[in-house]
Design a protein around this motif. Structure first.
Motif, PDB file in Angstrom:
ATOM      1  N   ASP A 195       0.825  -1.209   0.000  1.00  7.57           N
ATOM      2  CA  ASP A 195       0.000   0.000   0.000  1.00  7.57           C
ATOM      3  C   ASP A 195       0.861   1.263   0.000  1.00  7.57           C
ATOM      4  O   ASP A 195       0.484   2.273  -0.610  1.00  7.57           O
ATOM      5  CB  ASP A 195      -0.927  -0.009   1.221  1.00  7.57           C
ATOM      6  N   TYR A 213       1.619   1.832  -3.599  1.00  3.92           N
ATOM      7  CA  TYR A 213       0.437   2.296  -4.331  1.00  3.92           C
ATOM      8  C   TYR A 213       0.109   3.748  -4.002  1.00  3.92           C
ATOM      9  O   TYR A 213      -0.232   4.532  -4.904  1.00  3.92           O
ATOM     10  CB  TYR A 213      -0.765   1.412  -4.018  1.00  3.92           C
ATOM     11  N   SER A 236      -4.866   0.666  -4.983  1.00  2.00           N
ATOM     12  CA  SER A 236      -4.659   0.036  -3.686  1.00  2.00           C
ATOM     13  C   SER A 236      -5.995  -0.477  -3.160  1.00  2.00           C
ATOM     14  O   SER A 236      -6.906   0.300  -2.875  1.00  2.00           O
ATOM     15  CB  SER A 236      -4.059   1.034  -2.695  1.00  2.00           C
ATOM     16  N   TYR A 264      -4.865  -2.526 -14.539  1.00  6.53           N
ATOM     17  CA  TYR A 264      -3.463  -2.361 -14.913  1.00  6.53           C
ATOM     18  C   TYR A 264      -3.310  -2.285 -16.425  1.00  6.53           C
ATOM     19  O   TYR A 264      -2.410  -1.613 -16.933  1.00  6.53           O
ATOM     20  CB  TYR A 264      -2.629  -3.521 -14.354  1.00  6.53           C
ATOM     21  N   LEU A 285       5.390   1.671 -11.358  1.00  6.09           N
ATOM     22  CA  LEU A 285       4.697   0.993 -10.264  1.00  6.09           C
ATOM     23  C   LEU A 285       5.270  -0.399 -10.044  1.00  6.09           C
ATOM     24  O   LEU A 285       5.574  -0.795  -8.913  1.00  6.09           O
ATOM     25  CB  LEU A 285       3.197   0.905 -10.566  1.00  6.09           C
TER      26      LEU A 285
END
Length: 281
Positions: free
Chosen positions: A172, A175, A183, A237, A248
């Motif tokens: 998290d 994210y 998240s 995604y 990321l």
């Protein structure tokens, strides 16, 4: 807005915002990754659907959105005739490879929407984590017409594998820095409620009866690279900007490797809905 409504709205937005041609190729670039990393359906759950729907080698099955044949192979083992629709050509190619030892399986490169309806032909319609891509207003009436009277509908579902809450807290942080909207953590109860509520559309259609729902919790261990490959096959995604996704994934890989080493343990909920066409009164 609850989790289920958010998911419903997300896929409605995908259907509204992207053309049918774009949605046909949604998974094309990740077809190999999908085939490699998406979880399979537990044999126990497959066996229960076979038992409930009384499937046999004489059962005519129509599958909607077969992908690379993730569920197809298990049903093909019944040696029954199957017509499997898949819009992505890349996924079709993989499905044909995975089903090459089953001569009764026909893979057709088309969407369910564009498929020419064959009324009252099929004993069972199957969709494995795919029917949420079809508008309920279009999908349920068409599959009801494709089924023989009292034919069965089998909807299989696999929720995306997720790590423990402790690992989620580590991820998290990444994210929140990179893409806060991605998240998300769902406990077992929330996940089950989401899948259970997917059956509401079956009931709302008014075309089916005797709805049965069952689920099982499953585990799968991924290498860090395979886990990130799995994430790349998930729609939020897929629609992400490439540079943002790469950044990321780099940060996720570093965080996972630092805290977990080479592998990550995940769990996911696998489930089914089975119902039957009402037929003529």
């Amino acid at each position: 807005m609850n989790n289920f409504e958010q998911i419903q709205n997300t896929y409605k937005n995908y259907r509204d915002d992207y053309s049918l041609e774009q949605r046909k190729n949604w998974y094309s670039k990740v077809a190999d990754a999908y085939n490699k990393t998406r979880p399979r359906y537990p044999q126990e759950l497959i066996n229960r659907t076979v038992e409930l729907a009384k499937l046999s080698k004489n059962t005519n099955i129509l599958e909607i959105g077969c992908g690379p044949g993730t569920a197809t192979v298990e049903f093909a083992k019944l040696d029954c005739p199957m017509v499997c629709l898949e819009p992505s050509q890349d996924s079709c190619n993989l499905a044909r490879q995975n089903c090459e030892s089953f001569p009764n399986v026909e893979i057709i490169n088309t969407t369910f929407e564009e498929w020419e309806l064959q009324p009252n032909k099929f004993d069972t319609v199957l969709a494995a984590t795919s029917f949420h891509w079809v508008s309920p207003e279009v999908g349920y009436p068409k599959l009801e017409q494709a089924l023989k009277d009292n034919g069965s509908l089998i909807l299989l579902w696999n929720k995306e594998p997720q790590p423990s809450y402790e690992v989620y807290q580590i991820l998290d942080e990444v994210y929140q820095k990179q893409v806060p909207s991605l998240s998300r953590y769902e406990d077992r109860g929330t996940t089950e409620r989401i899948i259970r509520k997917l059956g509401e559309n079956i009931a709302k259609s008014g075309l089916f009866k005797d709805l049965v729902f069952e689920c099982r919790e499953c585990d799968r261990v991924y290498s860090i690279d395979d886990y990130l490959t799995l994430l790349s096959t998930l729609s939020p995604y897929i629609v992400l900007d490439v540079q943002k996704r790469d950044a990321l994934f780099d940060d996720l890989r570093n965080a996972l490797s630092k805290n977990l080493g080479d592998t990550i343990e995940t769990s996911y909920l696998s489930a089914f809905h089975v119902a039957w066409k009402k037929g003529k009164s």
